[in-house]
Design an enzyme around this catalytic site. Structure first.
Site, PDB file in Angstrom:
ATOM      1  N   ASP A   4       0.804  -1.195  -0.041  1.00 50.86           N
ATOM      2  CA  ASP A   4       0.165   0.014  -0.025  1.00 50.86           C
ATOM      3  C   ASP A   4       0.826   1.123   0.067  1.00 50.86           C
ATOM      4  OD1 ASP A   4      -2.486  -0.762  -0.342  1.00 50.86           O
ATOM      5  OD2 ASP A   4      -3.179  -0.345   1.627  1.00 50.86           O
ATOM      6  N   ASP A  38      -7.930  -6.812  13.571  1.00 51.71           N
ATOM      7  CA  ASP A  38      -7.376  -8.186  14.150  1.00 51.71           C
ATOM      8  C   ASP A  38      -8.279  -8.736  15.050  1.00 51.71           C
ATOM      9  OD1 ASP A  38      -6.516  -5.921  15.694  1.00 51.71           O
ATOM     10  OD2 ASP A  38      -4.398  -6.791  15.434  1.00 51.71           O
TER      11      ASP A  38
END
Length: 661
Positions: free
Chosen positions: A238, A391
Site C-alpha cells: 500500500d 485483528d
C-alpha cells in the site's frame, strides 16, 4: 569495671570505639594519645570537608548539565501532532496544575504561621486571610474530603478487581507450566515425500511504506519450508512512494526467478488501511483454491519451519479457526523503552494469550504471525474497515460464530519493537482506542449471539470492560489525579498498600515471564503509570468516537539485523545493490528513478525529539504534590510522587527511547 581502670573514647575515621585500659596498661594509653594528635584530627576534618564540597560541586554540575539539556531540548523540540489534537485533557491537567500551585503557596504560608483548624479557636483568628483559610479548611473537611474519599474508594475497588484478574491469570499460567499443558497435533503428520498431502496455504505480507524492513520480511517468508506448488505468497503493498514500490517489485521478481510462487499487489486507492488491504487481497479469484492463510506484518521474520509447526494443528479439528504464534524481539535490549515494552509483551503472550487459549479457546488475534482457516474468515464476515483494530474485530466475530483458537507459546516469530517514544505512543493510542470502538459496535451482536452465558460474560466484562476500559481509567485517575489531590486534602489520604505494596507486587507478577528484567521493576512501575495518560486519552477517544480514534499511523521501523538476516543475505548472492537492479530492469526510466533515490538519500531528514505537553503538565503537578507532602511529613507518598513526577518529566521531554541529535 575495676577501680584502677579508665574508659577512653578513641575517634577514628568514620567510627568511634570504647577501649577499657587498666592502670598497668598506661603505655597503651600513651600510644593511643599519640596516634590521634590534634594535627591529624585537623587533617581528618579537612578531608571530610573536601569530600563534602566535592560532592556538592558534582551535584551542582550535574544539575546544571541537566538544566542545559532540558533547555536545549525545549528549544529544538517540536510539539507532538497528537498533542495539538487532544487539547481537552491537556487543558484540564493545566487547570489542575495552576490550582495546585496556588494551593501549595497558601499551604506553605499557613504552615509557617501555624494555622491549624484543631489548634486555633474561633476567637483567636486574626485577619481576613486567616479567617478565609480556616473557613476553607472547614469546608474541605465537611464537603470536599468525602467526595474525594468516595472517588478514591471507587478507583481502589476497580484496582483490586483488576489486580485479582491478573493474579488469576498468573495462577492459570503456573498451572499450565505445572501440568505441562499445551496444544497437541492430532492425527498423523503430512507425508514429506508426497507434496499433495500438504494443504494449500496462502501467505500474505501487508505493508505500507516499509522501506527499512520489506526485504528481510520477503526473504524470510520466501524461505518457508513448504511444497512450492502448495503455497502462494502475496506481497500486499500500500506504499504511496513510487520509488519504494519499484524496489519492492524488484525484490518480488528476484524471488520469483528463484522459483518461489510469489506475486506483487498494489492498490491505487488506499482505503480501510490494513483491513482494506487484506480484504482486497482475499477477493482474488484464486483464493478459493486455498484452505489456510498465514499473515505476517512487514517487520516479521518467521523461521522456515513456521508452517510445519502451525498448520498441522488444524488437522482433525474442523472447529479450529486460528493458530496464533508468539512474538520475539530482535531489539528488546536496544534501550530502556524497548526493555520495558518487552516486559509488557512477554506477560501478554506468556500469561494472557496462553491462559485464554488453553482454558477458553479464545483470545484477541495479534494481527500477524498467525494462520487462519479461510472458511472461518469468510463465515465471520471477512475483514471489516470499521475500526483500527481489524485483528480484534475478526477474532471477536469468529468467536461469536463458534470458532476456536489455539495459541502456541513455543513457536516464536522474530519482529521489531518501536525504539522511539513517539512511535510507541502512536501504537499504544491505536491499540487502546480501537477496542473501545469495537466494543460499541459489537455489544448488540454479543448480547444476541448463541454462545454460552459464560462466554458472553467473559467477552463483555473481562475482555472489553476490565482489560480495555477499567485498566486505563483507574491507572490514570487513581495515580495521576486522585493521589496528588489527596496531598492537598489530607482527610482523603490513600493508604500505603494502594500506592506501594500492591502495585509493586503486581509489577513483580508482570515481570515473572521475563526474569532478566527484574532489575527494571521500579522503572517499569513508574513508566506504566506514565503511559496511563496516553491509554486513558485513547480509551476516551475510542469510546466517544472522537477524531483521533480513527487515525492509523504505521509504526516506525528501523530494520534491525538478526541471524536470520544473515541467512537471507547469503541466499541473495546474485543481488548486489538497489542501483544495479533498477538499472538492469528499468533501463532509462530506471536511471531516472536511481537519481531520485540518490537525491532522497543525500537529502538530510530533519528529525527532532518532541515535547509532550500532557506529560510535562502532569510532571509539574506531581512534583507540586510532592512538595505539599513534605509539609505533612509523608514519607512513601513523597518519594512516590517525586520519582513519578521525574518519570513524567523525562517522558515529556522525550528523553526515553531513541534520541535524535
Amino acid at each position: 569495671m575495676a577501680p584502677s581502670s579508665v574508659v577512653v573514647t578513641i575517634e577514628k575515621p568514620n567510627k568511634f570505639s570504647l577501649v577499657e585500659i587498666n592502670a598497668s596498661d598506661s603505655s597503651l594509653l600513651l600510644e593511643k594519645q599519640k596516634a590521634v594528635s590534634p594535627k591529624q584530627f585537623t587533617w581528618f576534618l579537612l578531608l571530610k570537608a573536601h569530600r563534602v564540597f566535592a560532592c556538592i560541586s558534582w551535584l551542582a554540575m550535574a544539575f546544571k548539565t541537566m538544566l542545559l539539556s532540558v533547555k536545549k531540548r525545549i528549544a529544538l523540540s517540536d510539539v507532538s501532532d497528537e498533542e495539538a489534537k487532544s487539547r481537552r485533557l491537556y487543558r484540564f491537567i493545566k487547570a489542575f496544575l495552576v490550582i495546585s500551585i496556588a494551593a501549595l503557596v497558601i499551604e506553605i504560608v499557613a504552615h509557617l504561621k501555624k494555622w491549624n483548624l484543631n489548634l486555633i479557636q474561633p476567637w483567636e483568628v486574626q485577619g481576613l486571610v486567616q479567617w478565609s483559610y480556616m473557613a476553607w479548611l472547614s469546608f474541605r473537611v465537611d464537603y470536599i474530603a468525602p467526595l474525594v474519599l468516595t472517588m478514591s474508594k471507587f478507583c481502589t475497588v476497580l484496582f483490586l478487581i483488576q489486580s485479582l484478574d491478573r493474579l488469576i491469570l498468573c495462577l492459570g499460567c503456573f498451572w499450565i507450566k505445572y501440568k505441562k499443558l499445551k496444544p497437541r497435533i492430532e492425527g498423523e503428520a503430512y507425508d514429506m515425500e508426497d507434496g499433495s498431502s500438504f494443504p494449500m496455504v496462502l501467505v500474505q505480507i501487508p505493508m505500507c511504506n516499509e522501506r527499512e524492513v520489506y526485504a528481510q520480511s520477503i526473504a524470510a517468508v520466501c524461505q518457508l519450508d513448504w511444497p512450492k506448488d502448495r503455497i502462494l505468497i502475496q506481497v500486499l503493498d500500500d506504499s504511496d512512494d513510487g520509488n519504494l514500490q519499484l524496489l519492492i517489485k524488484d525484490e518480488v521478481s528476484l524471488w520469483r526467478e528463484k522459483g518461489v510462487n510469489i506475486i506483487y499487489r498494489h492498490r491505487l486507492i488506499r482505503t480501510g488501511y490494513k483491513a482494506g488491504n487484506l480484504k482486497s487481497a482475499m477477493a482474488c479469484d484464486y483464493v478459493k483454491d486455498y484452505e489456510f492463510v498465514a499473515i505476517f506484518d512487514a517487520d516479521f521474520q518467521p523461521n522456515p519451519d513456521f508452517l510445519k509447526q502451525t498448520v498441522p494443528h488444524f488437522k482433525g479439528q474442523p472447529e479450529l479457526g486460528l493458530v496464533q504464534a508468539r512474538w520475539s524481539f530482535v531489539n528488546k535490549d536496544e534501550n530502556l523503552l524497548t526493555r520495558l515494552q518487552n516486559i509488557n509483551l512477554c506477560f501478554h503472550f506468556e500469561v494472557e494469550q496462553q491462559v485464554n487459549g488453553v482454558f477458553l479457546n479464545f483470545f484477541g488475534f495479534n494481527g500477524t504471525a498467525g494462520v487462519w482457516r479461510i472458511k472461518a474468515l469468510e463465515e465471520s464476515g471477512g475483514w471489516l474497515e470499521r475500526t483500527t483494530v481489524e485483528d480484534m474485530d475478526i477474532a471477536v466475530r469468529a468467536h461469536l460464530n463458534g470458532w476456536k483458537f489455539i495459541f502456541l507459546n513455543d513457536v516464536k516469530v522474530l519482529c521489531e519493537l518501536p525504539e522511539s517514544y513517539e512511535a510507541y505512543k502512536k501504537q499504544q493510542h491505536r491499540w487502546h482506542s480501537g477496542p473501545m470502538q469495537l466494543f460499541r459496535l459489537c455489544l448488540p451482536a454479543i448480547i444476541t449471539s448463541k454462545i454460552s452465558v459464560l462466554k458472553k460474560t467473559n467477552l463483555i466484562f473481562l475482555f472489553f470492560l476490565l482489560r480495555k476500559l477499567i485498566l486505563p481509567f483507574y491507572s490514570f485517575t487513581l495515580f495521576c489525579i486522585i493521589l496528588p489531590l489527596t496531598m492537598f486534602i489530607p482527610e482523603a489520604e490513600l493508604p500505603l498498600w494502594v500506592i506501594c505494596y500492591v502495585p509493586i507486587f503486581m509489577s513483580l507478577l508482570n515481570i515473572l515471564p521475563s526474569p532478566k528484567s527484574v532489575p527494571f521493576l521500579v522503572p517499569y512501575l513508574l513508566f506504566e503509570n506514565t503511559m496511563s495518560v496516553t491509554k486513558f486519552n485513547a480509551m476516551i477517544s475510542g469510546l466517544f468516537q472522537l477524531g483521533s480514534a480513527y487515525e492509523w499511523v504505521v509504526t516506525k521501523k528501523t530494520g534491525r539485523s538478526s541471524e536470520s538476516d544473515l541467512l537471507a543475505l547469503a541466499e541473495r548472492e546474485s543481488k548486489s545493490s538497489n542501483e544495479d537492479k533498477i538499472l538492469r530492469r528499468n533501463s532509462e526510466s530506471g536511471l531516472e528513478m536511481l537519481n531520485k533515490l540518490k537525491q532522497q538519500e543525500a537529502t538530510p531528514v530533519n528529525k527532532r525529539n518532541r515535547l509532550y505537553r500532557k506529560e510535562l503538565a502532569l510532571a509539574f503537578l506531581l512534583l507540586t504534590a510532592a512538595a505539599r507532602s513534605l509539609l505533612s511529613a509523608h514519607g512513601v507518598h513523597f518519594y512516590f510522587l517525586l520519582f513519578q513526577g521525574l518519570t513524567f518529566l523525562a517522558v515529556g521531554l522525550d528523553l526515553i527511547g531513541e534520541q535524535i541529535s
